[in-house]
Scaffold this motif. Structure first.
Motif, mmCIF file in Angstrom:
data_model
loop_
_atom_site.group_PDB
_atom_site.id
_atom_site.type_symbol
_atom_site.label_atom_id
_atom_site.label_comp_id
_atom_site.label_asym_id
_atom_site.label_seq_id
_atom_site.Cartn_x
_atom_site.Cartn_y
_atom_site.Cartn_z
ATOM 1 N N GLU A 47 14.601 16.272 6.702
ATOM 2 C CA GLU A 47 15.441 16.440 5.605
ATOM 3 C C GLU A 47 15.093 16.146 4.268
ATOM 4 N N LYS A 48 13.968 15.205 4.164
ATOM 5 C CA LYS A 48 13.583 14.858 2.864
ATOM 6 C C LYS A 48 12.756 15.914 2.239
ATOM 7 N N ASP A 82 6.571 9.612 -0.142
ATOM 8 C CA ASP A 82 7.619 9.368 -0.946
ATOM 9 C C ASP A 82 7.094 9.069 -2.143
ATOM 10 N N VAL A 104 7.259 11.675 -5.815
ATOM 11 C CA VAL A 104 7.850 11.461 -6.964
ATOM 12 C C VAL A 104 6.915 11.368 -7.990
ATOM 13 N N GLU A 156 12.733 12.706 8.250
ATOM 14 C CA GLU A 156 11.785 13.113 7.303
ATOM 15 C C GLU A 156 11.652 14.374 7.141
ATOM 16 N N ASN A 180 4.546 17.942 1.513
ATOM 17 C CA ASN A 180 5.747 18.271 2.376
ATOM 18 C C ASN A 180 4.976 18.672 3.783
ATOM 19 N N LYS A 204 13.649 18.786 1.934
ATOM 20 C CA LYS A 204 14.433 19.583 1.521
ATOM 21 C C LYS A 204 14.989 19.262 -0.126
ATOM 22 N N GLU A 205 14.425 17.822 -0.576
ATOM 23 C CA GLU A 205 14.868 17.266 -1.627
ATOM 24 C C GLU A 205 14.193 17.833 -2.812
ATOM 25 N N ASN A 206 12.765 18.670 -2.698
ATOM 26 C CA ASN A 206 12.218 19.327 -3.385
ATOM 27 C C ASN A 206 12.219 20.781 -3.182
ATOM 28 N N ASP A 207 11.973 21.550 -4.226
ATOM 29 C CA ASP A 207 11.943 23.147 -4.175
ATOM 30 C C ASP A 207 10.289 23.583 -3.866
#
Length: 531
Positions: free
Chosen positions: A249-250, A188, A192, A247, A226, A252-255
């Motif tokens: 699902e996380k 994480d 970020v 995890e 990823n 998908k939080e970036n492209d």
């Protein structure tokens, strides 16, 4: 190398490892030899530390005592063999050693010793040096930390992780569950930091000249994070499925996505001056050969990758054939020296993660209903991407094949012959039950991940696939290792018991089981929990 010198070297290796596996507190003294002055030469900045860490994953870091024998002890004489990939053709230790479960503490302590003595101190210092001033390098350090240390916990179970170098916490070990959950926190932080830096400075590539795993692009490191998150999430599929799904699902939080093409992989580049230690063991030491399980599956499938992975026998009786060595046969001769060695050379990049592995991870996630992807498409993409990576042809015919693994026939002793264990074919059948589909996915992933034995061994333990040959002779202490379920972990370094009994007791308590190779790790449930 003459036989008597081989034994002298092995004795030397054992003595070195025993000497280095004492009090854990000593590991907080960085033994890499890197000084603050070195970091300032030629504007090296923080790159030199990150270079050591990158070389220290697939261990070939030269700390002044040789570059290849540490790798042999760290990986080749355990994970590479236990995964079903390789075997030594020489009768090391008189023929009885890790192969027949006469576990050698000097060999099996090496992962712990070298990572904590040379690599983790560099990670710790790089984290502290970059946390507030160099977000991109901080993110890369975090990813490397997870890549390095998940291999260590997957060997032993509990490790010293969150409290490394923390005397106030008495260097308290973490359970494997705590370690894995912290891995996700580390990823994480990495994502970020990297995405924030990319958005702020999209044209920057300041790490490029120090990057020996990827292409120097920060976006590629996000993709690595990823893909690594997916690998670790699937490791928890049976023990903590809700956490695994969270995890996934996380991601998908970036492209930035995953590695997908055959050319996309994480590998230690030999263009940097790094020499692949497996190639040295293979071509100079003549100590890495095809494992019987590899022979059975690849020849049975008539797999085109066989010729990319191995070279034909040089033995006149089997010239042109591909033949391997069964683990646990306790041979005390050199009759296997003419069998199939690896095709790996000193100039071969050392793989840590490939796009094909990621496709198979995606196939399993889809099989479990955790994504809306089609498991058959992901499976096919995994095989096709592996063929592309190795530059071999015939993938469409291969994916239609209903061939299964072949029986193993020993080239020297008929008592070593064994019937094929792997009964699935490459062809995907939508009507198969989930367990059979998983067996196909993992078997093909196992083939595709070669020659990276650490990950192959971890996944074989987690799922039971591919079905490997059992050892013929089992000389484990007090019968602690079951011949069918095989080695589940490595025991903690033996000298911890006498030189740091407090630390050893804390580790065993965190293991919540006996400190031997038959004890299952936390994520290793013995059940794939597909229904």
């Amino acid at each position: 190398m003459k036989k008597r010198y081989i034994y002298l070297y092995l004795i030397g290796w054992w003595l070195f490892c025993v000497a280095c596996t004492g009090n854990f507190r000593d590991y907080n003294t960085d033994l890499s030899g890197i000084t603050n002055e070195d970091l300032n030469i030629d504007d090296n900045g923080y790159g030199i530390r990150l270079g050591i860490i990158q070389q220290g994953i697939y261990f070939n870091y030269d700390y002044g005592k040789g570059k290849n024998w540490p790798f042999q002890l760290i990986q080749n004489l355990n994970a590479d063999m236990f995964s079903g990939y390789m075997h030594d053709a020489k009768p090391l230790n008189g023929g009885s050693n890790n192969s027949d479960y006469n576990m050698q503490d000097g060999w099996n302590s090496a992962m712990w010793t070298h990572v904590y003595s040379y690599i983790f101190p560099q990670i710790y210092q790089s984290e502290n040096a970059t946390r507030d001033t160099h977000p991109a390098l901080f993110g890369i350090t975090k990813i490397l930390k997870v890549e390095v240390m998940h291999r260590v916990t997957d060997y032993y179970g509990p490790i010293i992780y969150r409290h490394f170098a923390n005397a106030e916490k008495h260097y308290q070990p973490d359970t494997q569950k705590e370690v894995y959950y912290e891995f996700f926190n580390e990823l994480d932080s990495a994502v970020v930091a990297l995405i924030g830096y990319i958005e702020e400075k999209p044209e920057s590539n300041g790490f490029a000249r120090f990057d020996i795993l990827l292409d120097g692009k920060y976006s590629s490191w996000v993709k690595f994070a990823n893909s690594l998150r997916l690998r670790l999430a699937m490791r928890l599929a049976s023990i903590a499925p809700d956490k695994a799904r969270l995890e996934i699902e996380k991601i998908k939080e970036n492209d930035y996505g995953f590695f997908e093409r055959g050319s996309e992989k994480v590998a230690v580049s030999t263009k940097s001056g790094y020499i692949n230690p497996l190639g040295e063991l293979n071509l100079v030491w003549n100590e890495t050969y095809m494992n019987a399980s590899m022979e059975s599956i690849l020849t049975g499938y008539d797999d085109p990758r066989l010729k990319a992975y191995f070279v034909p026998c040089t033995d006149e009786k089997f010239r042109g054939e591909y033949r391997g060595i069964r683990q646990g046969t306790c041979f005390a001769h050199n009759h296997y020296a003419g069998l199939s060695r690896l095709s790996v050379t000193q100039a071969t990049d050392a793989p840590l993660m490939t796009a094909s592995e990621v496709w198979f991870l995606r196939a399993e996630a889809a099989l479990r209903g955790w994504t809306d992807e089609n498991e058959e498409n992901c499976y096919r993409n995994g095989v096709m991407t592996s063929f592309e990576q190795w530059g071999v042809y015939g993938v469409e015919d291969y994916l239609k094949s209903e061939r299964i693994a072949s029986n193993f026939v020993d080239t020297y002793e008929t008592e070593n012959n064994v019937e094929a264990r792997c009964k699935v074919s490459p062809k995907w059948n939508p009507s198969d039950d989930k367990e059979k589909k998983l067996e196909k996915i993992i078997t093909q992933k196992w083939i595709a991940m070669f020659p990276e034995g650490c990950e192959a061994w971890a996944e074989q333990r987690r799922t039971g696939y591919p079905r490997l040959f059992p050892v013929r002779f089992n000389h484990s202490r007090n019968g602690c290792i079951d011949s069918e379920t095989m080695v589940r972990r490595l025991h903690f370094p033996g000298t911890l018991q006498t030189e740091d009994p407090e630390q050893y007791s804390a580790l065993v308590k965190a293991l919540d089981g006996e400190d031997h190779e038959g004890t299952y790790l936390w994520w290793d449930t013995g059940n794939n929990s597909l229904e």
